[in-house]
Write a protein that holds these residues in place. Structure first.
Motif, PDB file in Angstrom:
ATOM      1  N   HIS A 102     -58.313 -71.107  22.967  1.00 36.96           N
ATOM      2  CA  HIS A 102     -58.782 -71.881  24.209  1.00 36.96           C
ATOM      3  C   HIS A 102     -57.900 -72.722  25.079  1.00 36.96           C
ATOM      4  O   HIS A 102     -56.910 -73.307  24.288  1.00 36.96           O
ATOM      5  CB  HIS A 102     -59.949 -72.614  23.802  1.00 36.96           C
ATOM      6  N   PRO A 103     -57.638 -72.365  26.242  1.00 40.32           N
ATOM      7  CA  PRO A 103     -56.493 -72.986  27.070  1.00 40.32           C
ATOM      8  C   PRO A 103     -56.742 -74.377  27.301  1.00 40.32           C
ATOM      9  O   PRO A 103     -55.742 -74.822  27.504  1.00 40.32           O
ATOM     10  CB  PRO A 103     -56.790 -72.229  28.425  1.00 40.32           C
ATOM     11  N   HIS A 104     -57.914 -75.084  26.961  1.00 36.18           N
ATOM     12  CA  HIS A 104     -58.202 -76.459  27.137  1.00 36.18           C
ATOM     13  C   HIS A 104     -58.581 -77.212  25.650  1.00 36.18           C
ATOM     14  O   HIS A 104     -59.144 -78.033  25.552  1.00 36.18           O
ATOM     15  CB  HIS A 104     -59.398 -76.617  27.890  1.00 36.18           C
ATOM     16  N   PHE A 105     -57.815 -76.410  24.722  1.00 38.63           N
ATOM     17  CA  PHE A 105     -57.994 -77.022  23.392  1.00 38.63           C
ATOM     18  C   PHE A 105     -57.126 -78.168  23.217  1.00 38.63           C
ATOM     19  O   PHE A 105     -56.093 -78.335  23.665  1.00 38.63           O
ATOM     20  CB  PHE A 105     -57.393 -75.981  22.178  1.00 38.63           C
ATOM     21  N   SER A 106     -57.599 -79.251  22.763  1.00 41.14           N
ATOM     22  CA  SER A 106     -56.966 -80.739  22.572  1.00 41.14           C
ATOM     23  C   SER A 106     -56.644 -80.816  21.166  1.00 41.14           C
ATOM     24  O   SER A 106     -57.561 -81.063  20.349  1.00 41.14           O
ATOM     25  CB  SER A 106     -57.678 -81.740  23.206  1.00 41.14           C
ATOM     26  N   ASN A 107     -55.540 -81.089  20.778  1.00 41.40           N
ATOM     27  CA  ASN A 107     -55.196 -81.555  19.615  1.00 41.40           C
ATOM     28  C   ASN A 107     -55.686 -83.016  19.137  1.00 41.40           C
ATOM     29  O   ASN A 107     -55.782 -83.246  18.060  1.00 41.40           O
ATOM     30  CB  ASN A 107     -53.750 -81.421  19.376  1.00 41.40           C
ATOM     31  N   VAL A 108     -55.779 -83.651  20.222  1.00 38.09           N
ATOM     32  CA  VAL A 108     -55.893 -85.148  19.847  1.00 38.09           C
ATOM     33  C   VAL A 108     -57.740 -85.290  19.757  1.00 38.09           C
ATOM     34  O   VAL A 108     -58.072 -85.865  18.812  1.00 38.09           O
ATOM     35  CB  VAL A 108     -55.676 -85.937  21.167  1.00 38.09           C
ATOM     36  N   THR A 109     -58.309 -84.569  20.498  1.00 41.59           N
ATOM     37  CA  THR A 109     -59.748 -84.700  20.233  1.00 41.59           C
ATOM     38  C   THR A 109     -60.420 -83.632  19.726  1.00 41.59           C
ATOM     39  O   THR A 109     -61.694 -83.544  19.381  1.00 41.59           O
ATOM     40  CB  THR A 109     -60.591 -84.939  21.753  1.00 41.59           C
ATOM     41  N   ASN A 110     -59.723 -82.525  19.459  1.00 46.35           N
ATOM     42  CA  ASN A 110     -60.203 -81.360  18.669  1.00 46.35           C
ATOM     43  C   ASN A 110     -61.300 -80.570  19.704  1.00 46.35           C
ATOM     44  O   ASN A 110     -62.377 -79.994  19.309  1.00 46.35           O
ATOM     45  CB  ASN A 110     -60.765 -81.552  17.388  1.00 46.35           C
TER      46      ASN A 110
END
Length: 128
Positions: A102-110
């Motif tokens: 997913h292009p808006h995946f965030s490692n910080v917030t999941n």
């Protein structure tokens, strides 16, 4: 009750969840993630898992392509059997041609923790 990363629930029955797959690096003895077969060519998994996949294109002699293992129920037996006369087919393996995270995946917030794996070959669906 959710599945753990490495263990299936003791109440899980063979043939109960045929769409579940394991993701495994061939160099390692255990799988590192799970996924869900959503059609004959794609596996749905998390972006975290997708980030760890080695595709056919990115494979090296040291890091072989990630295996998608289909039809596994009990890692301690081969083949998996309910009785001596009721066994599953041997596991099938595929590799990964492409990963779409997913292009808006965030490692910080999941947030948006989702990915698609495009397998190197189709899966033949059957009733066994």
């Amino acid at each position: 009750m959710p599945y753990g990363v490495r263990d299936r629930p003791t109440f899980a029955r063979m043939f109960e969840n045929p769409w579940l797959v394991l993701l495994r690096h061939p160099e390692e003895s255990l799988h590192f993630c799970h996924g869900t077969l959503i059609n004959n060519r794609y596996v749905l998994t998390t972006a975290v898992c997708g980030s760890a996949v080695v595709t056919n294109e990115n494979a090296t002699t040291r890091h072989r392509p990630t295996e998608i293992v289909l039809g596994e129920h009990d890692l301690s037996t081969e083949p998996d059997c309910v009785t001596a006369w009721n066994c599953s087919l041997p596991v099938r393996k595929r590799s990964v041609n492409r990963v779409a995270i997913h292009p808006h995946f965030s490692n910080v917030t999941n947030e948006n923790d989702i990915a698609l794996l495009f397998m190197n070959d189709t899966v033949q669906f059957d009733s066994s």
